[in-house]
Scaffold this active site. Sequence first.
Site, PDB file in Angstrom:
ATOM      1  N   HIS A 191       7.498  -2.148  10.484  1.00 42.66           N
ATOM      2  CA  HIS A 191       7.666  -2.787  11.789  1.00 42.66           C
ATOM      3  C   HIS A 191       8.647  -1.937  12.586  1.00 42.66           C
ATOM      4  O   HIS A 191       9.688  -1.549  12.064  1.00 42.66           O
ATOM      5  CB  HIS A 191       8.250  -4.199  11.639  1.00 42.66           C
ATOM      6  CG  HIS A 191       7.425  -5.092  10.787  1.00 42.66           C
ATOM      7  ND1 HIS A 191       7.567  -5.134   9.423  1.00 42.66           N
ATOM      8  CD2 HIS A 191       6.459  -5.966  11.100  1.00 42.66           C
ATOM      9  CE1 HIS A 191       6.707  -6.019   8.936  1.00 42.66           C
ATOM     10  NE2 HIS A 191       6.024  -6.530   9.934  1.00 42.66           N
ATOM     11  N   LYS A 244     -10.718  -1.801   6.162  1.00 42.75           N
ATOM     12  CA  LYS A 244     -11.124  -0.436   6.509  1.00 42.75           C
ATOM     13  C   LYS A 244     -11.232   0.436   5.259  1.00 42.75           C
ATOM     14  O   LYS A 244     -12.147   1.255   5.153  1.00 42.75           O
ATOM     15  CB  LYS A 244     -10.130   0.164   7.507  1.00 42.75           C
ATOM     16  CG  LYS A 244     -10.200  -0.488   8.875  1.00 42.75           C
ATOM     17  CD  LYS A 244      -9.083  -0.003   9.777  1.00 42.75           C
ATOM     18  CE  LYS A 244      -9.117  -0.723  11.117  1.00 42.75           C
ATOM     19  NZ  LYS A 244      -7.991  -0.352  11.982  1.00 42.75           N
TER      20      LYS A 244
END
Length: 116
Positions: free
Chosen positions: A103, A57
Amino acid sequence: MIKGIGIDIIEINRITLGIERKVLSKKELELFEKFSGENRKKEFIAGRFSVKESLIKAFGTFIPYKEITILNDEKGKPYFDEETILYLKEKFGNYKVHLSISHERNYAVSLVVLED
């Protein structure tokens, strides 16, 4: 000067074992094989996959996943290995590439910033 930013989030429980051969580089697979628990393996794949998507991206174009290797330094900080940096320089020019992975419960999220 910032030239690109990419961010990605992945739901860890959507990762299925077996996808690692399509997503992870050779060096990453070596690290992956050392993990014993299924949850840790899925978390590892999700984090690496998320960074690779963020990098794509940021550059605005596809990069083969296996050409990208994310390692961790002695303090746990993620970084792109030297081969990845050379590949990116050859393909896109001389950028400084910053990355972060996190995470949390069921998600892995990452951010990549390209600096001129």
